[in-house]
Scaffold this motif. Sequence first.
Motif, PDB file in Angstrom:
ATOM      1  N   ILE A 128      -0.969   7.368   1.930  1.00 33.89           N
ATOM      2  CA  ILE A 128      -2.070   6.418   2.127  1.00 33.89           C
ATOM      3  C   ILE A 128      -3.207   7.128   2.844  1.00 33.89           C
ATOM      4  O   ILE A 128      -2.999   7.785   3.869  1.00 33.89           O
ATOM      5  N   LYS A 129      -4.409   6.974   2.328  1.00 36.11           N
ATOM      6  CA  LYS A 129      -5.585   7.576   2.952  1.00 36.11           C
ATOM      7  C   LYS A 129      -6.406   6.482   3.629  1.00 36.11           C
ATOM      8  O   LYS A 129      -6.638   5.417   3.044  1.00 36.11           O
TER       9      LYS A 129
ATOM     10  N   LEU B  46       0.823  -1.207   0.000  1.00 34.97           N
ATOM     11  CA  LEU B  46       0.000   0.000   0.000  1.00 34.97           C
ATOM     12  C   LEU B  46       0.859   1.260   0.000  1.00 34.97           C
ATOM     13  O   LEU B  46       0.492   2.274  -0.608  1.00 34.97           O
ATOM     14  N   ARG B  47       2.002   1.222   0.666  1.00 34.75           N
ATOM     15  CA  ARG B  47       2.899   2.387   0.628  1.00 34.75           C
ATOM     16  C   ARG B  47       3.435   2.605  -0.781  1.00 34.75           C
ATOM     17  O   ARG B  47       3.573   3.738  -1.234  1.00 34.75           O
ATOM     18  N   ARG B  48       3.707   1.508  -1.470  1.00 36.70           N
ATOM     19  CA  ARG B  48       4.242   1.620  -2.826  1.00 36.70           C
ATOM     20  C   ARG B  48       3.212   2.237  -3.774  1.00 36.70           C
ATOM     21  O   ARG B  48       3.562   3.016  -4.657  1.00 36.70           O
TER      22      ARG B  48
ATOM     23  N   SER C 168      -3.039   8.941  10.656  1.00 32.99           N
ATOM     24  CA  SER C 168      -2.059   9.983  10.963  1.00 32.99           C
ATOM     25  C   SER C 168      -0.652   9.572  10.553  1.00 32.99           C
ATOM     26  O   SER C 168       0.077  10.338   9.920  1.00 32.99           O
ATOM     27  N   GLU C 169      -0.262   8.346  10.886  1.00 32.36           N
ATOM     28  CA  GLU C 169       1.109   7.908  10.654  1.00 32.36           C
ATOM     29  C   GLU C 169       1.408   7.648   9.174  1.00 32.36           C
ATOM     30  O   GLU C 169       2.560   7.808   8.731  1.00 32.36           O
ATOM     31  N   LEU C 170       0.396   7.241   8.404  1.00 35.50           N
ATOM     32  CA  LEU C 170       0.623   6.897   6.999  1.00 35.50           C
ATOM     33  C   LEU C 170       0.390   8.068   6.055  1.00 35.50           C
ATOM     34  O   LEU C 170       0.582   7.940   4.850  1.00 35.50           O
ATOM     35  N   LEU C 171      -0.020   9.212   6.606  1.00 34.47           N
ATOM     36  CA  LEU C 171      -0.258  10.383   5.769  1.00 34.47           C
ATOM     37  C   LEU C 171       0.976  10.785   4.954  1.00 34.47           C
ATOM     38  O   LEU C 171       0.854  11.091   3.758  1.00 34.47           O
TER      39      LEU C 171
ATOM     40  N   ALA D  65     -11.647  -0.355  19.494  1.00 33.88           N
ATOM     41  CA  ALA D  65     -10.199  -0.536  19.399  1.00 33.88           C
ATOM     42  C   ALA D  65      -9.713  -0.426  17.956  1.00 33.88           C
ATOM     43  O   ALA D  65      -8.702   0.235  17.677  1.00 33.88           O
ATOM     44  N   ILE D  66     -10.437  -1.051  17.011  1.00 34.10           N
ATOM     45  CA  ILE D  66      -9.969  -1.024  15.628  1.00 34.10           C
ATOM     46  C   ILE D  66     -10.129   0.363  15.018  1.00 34.10           C
ATOM     47  O   ILE D  66      -9.304   0.799  14.206  1.00 34.10           O
ATOM     48  N   VAL D  67     -11.167   1.099  15.419  1.00 29.75           N
ATOM     49  CA  VAL D  67     -11.345   2.450  14.881  1.00 29.75           C
ATOM     50  C   VAL D  67     -10.229   3.368  15.379  1.00 29.75           C
ATOM     51  O   VAL D  67      -9.693   4.175  14.613  1.00 29.75           O
ATOM     52  N   LEU D  68      -9.857   3.244  16.651  1.00 25.84           N
ATOM     53  CA  LEU D  68      -8.729   4.035  17.150  1.00 25.84           C
ATOM     54  C   LEU D  68      -7.445   3.672  16.412  1.00 25.84           C
ATOM     55  O   LEU D  68      -6.647   4.549  16.059  1.00 25.84           O
ATOM     56  N   LEU D  69      -7.251   2.378  16.153  1.00 29.81           N
ATOM     57  CA  LEU D  69      -6.072   1.949  15.396  1.00 29.81           C
ATOM     58  C   LEU D  69      -6.061   2.579  14.010  1.00 29.81           C
ATOM     59  O   LEU D  69      -5.021   3.041  13.536  1.00 29.81           O
ATOM     60  N   MET D  70      -7.214   2.624  13.347  1.00 33.07           N
ATOM     61  CA  MET D  70      -7.280   3.217  12.015  1.00 33.07           C
ATOM     62  C   MET D  70      -7.020   4.722  12.060  1.00 33.07           C
ATOM     63  O   MET D  70      -6.427   5.280  11.126  1.00 33.07           O
ATOM     64  N   ASP D  71      -7.432   5.381  13.126  1.00 32.51           N
ATOM     65  CA  ASP D  71      -7.098   6.799  13.278  1.00 32.51           C
ATOM     66  C   ASP D  71      -5.589   6.990  13.412  1.00 32.51           C
ATOM     67  O   ASP D  71      -5.010   7.942  12.880  1.00 32.51           O
ATOM     68  N   LEU D  72      -4.943   6.066  14.126  1.00 37.12           N
ATOM     69  CA  LEU D  72      -3.479   6.119  14.235  1.00 37.12           C
ATOM     70  C   LEU D  72      -2.831   5.886  12.874  1.00 37.12           C
ATOM     71  O   LEU D  72      -1.904   6.604  12.481  1.00 37.12           O
ATOM     72  N   PHE D  73      -3.312   4.876  12.148  1.00 38.53           N
ATOM     73  CA  PHE D  73      -2.796   4.644  10.799  1.00 38.53           C
ATOM     74  C   PHE D  73      -3.014   5.873   9.918  1.00 38.53           C
ATOM     75  O   PHE D  73      -2.130   6.244   9.133  1.00 38.53           O
TER      76      PHE D  73
END
Length: 405
Positions: free
Chosen positions: A255-256, A207-209, A248-251, A238-246
């Motif tokens: 990756i959206k 996905l990063r590529r 932010s970190e993958l911006l 828990a999974i929604v918080l994880l996706m919020d972290l992703f």
Amino acid sequence: MERWPWPSGGAWLLVAARALLQLLRADLRLGSPLLAALGLLAALDWLCQRLLPPPAALAVLAATGWITLSRLARPPRLPVATRAVLITGCDTGFGKETAKKLDAMGFMVLATVLDLNSLGALELRASCSPRLKLLQMDLTKPEDISHVLEFTKAHTTSTGLWGLVNNAGFNDIVADVELSPMAKFRNCMEVNFFGVLALTKGLLPLLRRSRGRIVTLGSPAGDMPYPCLAAYGTSKAAIVLLMDLFGSELLPWGIKVSVIQPACFKTESVINVNLWEQRKELLLANLPQELLQAYGEDYIEYSHKQFLNSLSKALPDLSPVTDAITDALLAARPRRRYYPGRGMGLMYFIHYYLPESLRRRFLQTFFIGPRVPRALQPGQPGLTLAQDATQNPNLNPGPSPVVAR
């Protein structure tokens, strides 16, 4: 101030011209949002006539109309081209319908199912193009996840992996927190959180590529304290918080990340009343005697009946969810959150802006209403009527009328 003729001809001509152009380009839908916007513009026009001089009123109306149509316009879409998407949980429901839709649009779809011979898998084989690939995966089994990761890497070398749709989810209990065995919490977390985490982390290099998309199915039960959905709701939170972290970190990688928070729809798991009956009987059979005495079998039966009543009002058309997933994959600027389904706007308005007591009452009214456990009912040993009235002023031992959401 002298009134001037209604309507403000120049502003309305500009608004009408742009709306017509957007309709012809299919950038705008003729529906209730557009009609509501035009009604509000008419009210603004009436107000401007009485408060502003003609030039200022004309400018305000034209600017407001232009901005409103811009907000109502569909965001620009990316071309499908040869994009590849992995979708989990395609045996039934949202996953199956999304796989069919994306395949028809020209995507290369990798669809995971629990059983390659399930009715849903057979339907996908029969109705979709040869581009669609079916993969067996149980999110609780690391070997299944590893197989899917290897298959995806091998079969997307030419196209790249554009999107991951985390649709697979699990819930098999409807009960208060105290009545829900710890194993049920662990089961929900294994599928809805740890399995999704492992699969998503494994696909991040691809996905990063591609600077692609991650779309995850959440639930309003992960945002609000829905009665009797503790195990499921906490795993979704828990999974929604994880996706919020992703998100932010993958911006920086381009990756959206989007989360879909749907209303209750008539998927196969929702309408399978016999399955929910079996799960209720299993709960009663395995409940410790102390808890069964404290709460009472009638308490569990009451909650179960109200749960089934709410499911009977589920929305039959799944297209709002599949449309939201498609938009999250292809919109140039996808939303961070999607709320498909009737009534979701009101539900979240109440959740975010009204007092806690009203929020709780709303969920009890439209999902599972309050009922007094057996040990707290008047006349039970160890609790006087005065204590009952003092400790539980808002509870009623009899069933209250409930309207399911």
